[in-house]
Design a protein around this motif. Structure first.
Motif, PDB file in Angstrom:
ATOM      1  N   LYS A  30       0.835  -1.198   0.000  1.00 55.60           N
ATOM      2  CA  LYS A  30       0.000   0.000   0.000  1.00 55.60           C
ATOM      3  C   LYS A  30       0.872   1.252   0.000  1.00 55.60           C
ATOM      4  N   GLU A  31       0.688   2.149   0.923  1.00 56.88           N
ATOM      5  CA  GLU A  31       1.426   3.412   0.865  1.00 56.88           C
ATOM      6  C   GLU A  31       2.901   3.231   1.187  1.00 56.88           C
ATOM      7  N   THR A  32       3.222   2.320   2.108  1.00 50.37           N
ATOM      8  CA  THR A  32       4.601   2.144   2.549  1.00 50.37           C
ATOM      9  C   THR A  32       5.153   0.820   2.042  1.00 50.37           C
ATOM     10  N   ILE A  33       6.372   0.857   1.493  1.00 56.22           N
ATOM     11  CA  ILE A  33       7.033  -0.355   1.025  1.00 56.22           C
ATOM     12  C   ILE A  33       7.632  -1.081   2.234  1.00 56.22           C
ATOM     13  N   PRO A  34       7.411  -2.389   2.380  1.00 57.58           N
ATOM     14  CA  PRO A  34       7.973  -3.136   3.511  1.00 57.58           C
ATOM     15  C   PRO A  34       9.505  -3.138   3.506  1.00 57.58           C
ATOM     16  N   VAL A  35      10.084  -3.412   4.676  1.00 58.77           N
ATOM     17  CA  VAL A  35      11.534  -3.586   4.761  1.00 58.77           C
ATOM     18  C   VAL A  35      11.909  -5.047   4.590  1.00 58.77           C
ATOM     19  N   ALA A  36      10.922  -5.961   4.702  1.00 62.08           N
ATOM     20  CA  ALA A  36      11.193  -7.386   4.546  1.00 62.08           C
ATOM     21  C   ALA A  36       9.886  -8.132   4.296  1.00 62.08           C
ATOM     22  N   TRP A  37      10.034  -9.338   3.756  1.00 64.84           N
ATOM     23  CA  TRP A  37       8.915 -10.264   3.577  1.00 64.84           C
ATOM     24  C   TRP A  37       9.356 -11.622   4.129  1.00 64.84           C
ATOM     25  N   ASN A  38       8.455 -12.345   4.757  1.00 64.20           N
ATOM     26  CA  ASN A  38       8.839 -13.684   5.187  1.00 64.20           C
ATOM     27  C   ASN A  38       8.757 -14.646   4.003  1.00 64.20           C
ATOM     28  N   CYS A  39       8.984 -15.925   4.255  1.00 65.40           N
ATOM     29  CA  CYS A  39       9.046 -16.890   3.157  1.00 65.40           C
ATOM     30  C   CYS A  39       7.684 -17.187   2.543  1.00 65.40           C
ATOM     31  N   GLU A  40       6.621 -16.651   3.145  1.00 69.46           N
ATOM     32  CA  GLU A  40       5.274 -16.738   2.544  1.00 69.46           C
ATOM     33  C   GLU A  40       4.876 -15.408   1.913  1.00 69.46           C
ATOM     34  N   TRP A  41       5.823 -14.496   1.816  1.00 69.70           N
ATOM     35  CA  TRP A  41       5.637 -13.167   1.236  1.00 69.70           C
ATOM     36  C   TRP A  41       4.689 -12.278   2.053  1.00 69.70           C
ATOM     37  N   ASP A  42       4.588 -12.518   3.355  1.00 70.53           N
ATOM     38  CA  ASP A  42       3.878 -11.586   4.232  1.00 70.53           C
ATOM     39  C   ASP A  42       4.763 -10.376   4.483  1.00 70.53           C
TER      40      ASP A  42
ATOM     41  N   PHE B 183       6.558  -7.118   6.282  1.00 68.04           N
ATOM     42  CA  PHE B 183       7.092  -6.699   7.569  1.00 68.04           C
ATOM     43  C   PHE B 183       7.679  -5.298   7.418  1.00 68.04           C
ATOM     44  N   PHE B 184       7.362  -4.445   8.410  1.00 71.84           N
ATOM     45  CA  PHE B 184       7.825  -3.066   8.395  1.00 71.84           C
ATOM     46  C   PHE B 184       8.814  -2.843   9.548  1.00 71.84           C
ATOM     47  N   SER B 185       9.398  -1.675   9.601  1.00 73.13           N
ATOM     48  CA  SER B 185      10.433  -1.408  10.609  1.00 73.13           C
ATOM     49  C   SER B 185       9.952  -1.729  12.019  1.00 73.13           C
TER      50      SER B 185
ATOM     51  N   GLU C  87      16.703  -9.295  13.480  1.00 68.66           N
ATOM     52  CA  GLU C  87      15.662  -8.806  12.573  1.00 68.66           C
ATOM     53  C   GLU C  87      15.925  -7.353  12.206  1.00 68.66           C
ATOM     54  N   LYS C  88      16.278  -6.547  13.179  1.00 69.25           N
ATOM     55  CA  LYS C  88      16.572  -5.137  12.913  1.00 69.25           C
ATOM     56  C   LYS C  88      17.757  -5.006  11.963  1.00 69.25           C
ATOM     57  N   PHE C  89      18.758  -5.870  12.164  1.00 73.13           N
ATOM     58  CA  PHE C  89      19.957  -5.797  11.333  1.00 73.13           C
ATOM     59  C   PHE C  89      19.648  -6.169   9.886  1.00 73.13           C
ATOM     60  N   LEU C  90      18.909  -7.270   9.679  1.00 64.82           N
ATOM     61  CA  LEU C  90      18.642  -7.697   8.306  1.00 64.82           C
ATOM     62  C   LEU C  90      17.706  -6.743   7.583  1.00 64.82           C
ATOM     63  N   ALA C  91      16.914  -5.975   8.356  1.00 60.83           N
ATOM     64  CA  ALA C  91      16.042  -4.964   7.753  1.00 60.83           C
ATOM     65  C   ALA C  91      16.750  -3.624   7.579  1.00 60.83           C
ATOM     66  N   SER C  92      18.039  -3.565   7.979  1.00 63.57           N
ATOM     67  CA  SER C  92      18.851  -2.336   7.898  1.00 63.57           C
ATOM     68  C   SER C  92      18.252  -1.196   8.705  1.00 63.57           C
ATOM     69  N   ASN C  93      17.600  -1.512   9.812  1.00 60.00           N
ATOM     70  CA  ASN C  93      17.016  -0.466  10.657  1.00 60.00           C
ATOM     71  C   ASN C  93      18.059   0.505  11.175  1.00 60.00           C
ATOM     72  N   HIS C  94      19.305   0.030  11.329  1.00 57.10           N
ATOM     73  CA  HIS C  94      20.373   0.906  11.821  1.00 57.10           C
ATOM     74  C   HIS C  94      20.741   1.986  10.808  1.00 57.10           C
TER      75      HIS C  94
ATOM     76  N   LYS D 255      13.893   6.276  12.771  1.00 56.49           N
ATOM     77  CA  LYS D 255      12.895   5.395  13.365  1.00 56.49           C
ATOM     78  C   LYS D 255      11.560   5.472  12.626  1.00 56.49           C
ATOM     79  N   ASN D 256      11.093   4.300  12.167  1.00 58.03           N
ATOM     80  CA  ASN D 256       9.801   4.156  11.483  1.00 58.03           C
ATOM     81  C   ASN D 256       9.641   5.104  10.291  1.00 58.03           C
ATOM     82  N   ASP D 257      10.738   5.404   9.629  1.00 55.46           N
ATOM     83  CA  ASP D 257      10.693   6.250   8.435  1.00 55.46           C
ATOM     84  C   ASP D 257       9.911   5.520   7.333  1.00 55.46           C
TER      85      ASP D 257
END
Length: 511
Positions: free
Chosen positions: A198-210, A212-214, A222-229, A233-235
């Protein structure tokens, strides 16, 4: 015009300070090299601009050392176990350019081919990396020894697209259709998920393509693989930032050219709409280049009016003295893209009263030149790049020990690890002179000069026009006649003679 050439000459001179003996020797002093050779990738396109044996010899031996290190440290062509982001970096940036400059080097090509065998499960000795039924990867952490079975890593992120770059390189090298077919298969699914979001592009998807956001990434892994660093915050731009930092647009663009499938156009256009509002931000180094690539690859100029409307916000060029600063606390300090926690910030410096440097990025002015053809925009880009590179080259470490860092000389030239090859210099110097898009997935340029240009007193400027032709203007600022030899799109060589203190223009029509 004099300032334009002087700025280009300064860049041409300072960029060669990346040539360094200690950098060549660094491969024997470090266990992990990763992308460290990428600190000098701008020298490849500097060689295309102003060919010389010093550049070429340095790059040759840097490549030899990289290949030797890889042969000694990789296991059957890849790391035994590594995360997707870092494991893929060895094969991007430097290596594609090395293969372009030294196409006879079989060992360099084998590095690409060997790792590509793992990507689509074509190496039967290793547990499957890729899930063909789900059209995604089984983990974020794997290697030639297998796949991590930890649930914490069962995500797909923009980092996985880096393997599409590598697969496309393997296709270019071997012409083996399986690499292209796999690239299309995975990338179409990725593009589909971008469109569905929708409006925001996810930072990750699980193996079922669900999605996931920051805010959904809780554990440190999880934070590391999503490059949250690397994100405020929640950009809402975090997901887009991840895509840009893995060169998504060059994948979608190349696959669009090969398939003419509008799914790649639609997904890319959605991203462009989101980054247009930050095109004028001073650290949006790659936005102008991305939009420029989008216009020329997808033949869509619908954003031009928005780009031109932004000119009304431009202030007059401020030629005040500038200074760089490195904050005490290494944390992300602003939202958007082009940020890194260890990055440098720029300020105007007048009478010991620093003022934030708000000049838009050099790639923004490169884009304006491409759209309008007005020399003033090219000059403004080059002036800023020349000022920044001159300061950076005199006080900063080169970056060979960590090319991703935001505080090294190389990051000023060709961007830090989140900018996919675009810095203050590559945002204009290589783009406007040889038509490079700094695509780290492959060596990408329109013009290759076979004789001296800037050191001979000549400055070329290139534009890609809406009728898909290319305009090349060459200015001779010297007092002697110059003969320039070059090739366009890797075709036959062309010679052009330019009289003293004059200009020649060539239009390459679409064929």
């Amino acid at each position: 015009m004099k300032i334009l050439f002087e700025s280009a000459f300064t860049i041409n001179r300072e960029i060669k300070k990346l040539i360094n003996k200690e950098a060549l020797e660094s491969f024997s002093n470090s266990i992990y090299q990763g992308d460290n050779a990428n600190y000098c990738i701008s020298l490849f396109h500097d060689y295309l601009i102003d060919p010389n044996e010093t550049n070429k010899n340095f790059l040759f031996y840097m490549g030899e050392n990289l290949i030797n290190w890889a042969e000694q440290n990789l296991n059957r062509g890849y790391f035994k176990m590594e995360d997707v982001h870092h494991g893929s970096e060895l094969f991007l940036g430097f290596l594609p350019r090395y293969i372009d400059l030294f196409p006879e080097n079989i060992k360099a090509k084998e590095l690409i081919i060997n790792v590509s065998k793992f990507i689509g499960n074509w190496d039967k000795e290793t547990e499957d990396w890729y899930n063909y039924s789900q059209k995604n990867f089984n983990s974020w952490y794997f290697g030639s020894d297998g796949i991590s079975d930890r649930d914490i890593y069962k995500f797909n992120t923009a980092d996985h697209l880096r393997f599409v770059h590598i697969a496309l390189l393997a296709w270019n090298i071997t012409s083996d259709q399986k690499y292209l077919d796999w690239s299309i298969d995975y990338s179409k699914k990725f593009a589909e998920r971008i469109i569905i979001a929708k409006e925001t592009i996810p930072v990750a998807w699980n193996c079922e393509w669900d999605e996931f956001f920051s805010k959904d990434m809780i554990n440190p892994e999880e934070k590391f693989l999503a490059s949250n660093h690397h994100h405020f915050k929640n950009d809402p731009l975090s997901g887009i930032e991840n895509l840009i930092a893995s060169g998504f647009i060059y994948i979608f663009g190349e696959l669009y050219k090969n398939t003419n499938d509008n799914i790649f156009l639609e997904a890319t256009k959605k991203i462009i709409k989101n980054i247009i509002p930050i095109i004028e931000h001073p650290y949006s180094d790659n936005v102008g280049t991305i939009i420029s690539y989008y216009r020329n690859t997808f033949s869509d100029y619908s954003f031009d009016n928005s780009v031109l409307d932004s000119i009304s916000n431009l202030e007059s060029y401020d030629d005040s003295e500038i200074m760089l600063t490195f904050p005490q606390n290494q944390i992300i300090k602003r939202p958007g893209i082009g940020n890194r926690k260890d990055m440098i910030y720029w300020y105007f410096f007048n009478a010991f009263e620093p003022k934030e440097f708000r000049e838009p990025s050099t790639s923004y002015f490169s884009l304006l030149y491409n759209i309008t053809g007005k020399i003033e925009y090219a000059e403004r880009a080059f002036r800023t790049a020349a000022k920044k590179i001159k300061i950076a080259s005199s006080i900063l470490r080169l970056g060979s020990e960590h090319s991703d860092s935001g505080k090294h000389f190389s990051s000023i030239v060709s961007g830090h690890g989140r900018n996919w090859g675009i810095g203050a210099v590559t945002g204009c110097y290589t783009k406007l002179i040889v038509g490079s898009n700094e695509n780290l997935g492959k060596s990408d340029y329109l013009i290759k000069f076979k004789s001296a240009t800037i050191t001979a007193g000549c400055l070329p400027l290139i534009r890609e026009l809406q009728d898909e032709s290319t305009e090349l203007r060459i200015f001779n600022f010297s007092n002697k006649k110059n003969s320039i030899k070059f090739s366009y799109k890797k075709k036959e060589d062309t010679f052009i003679e330019i009289q003293p203190n004059s200009e020649e223009k060539i239009i390459f029509k679409k064929k």
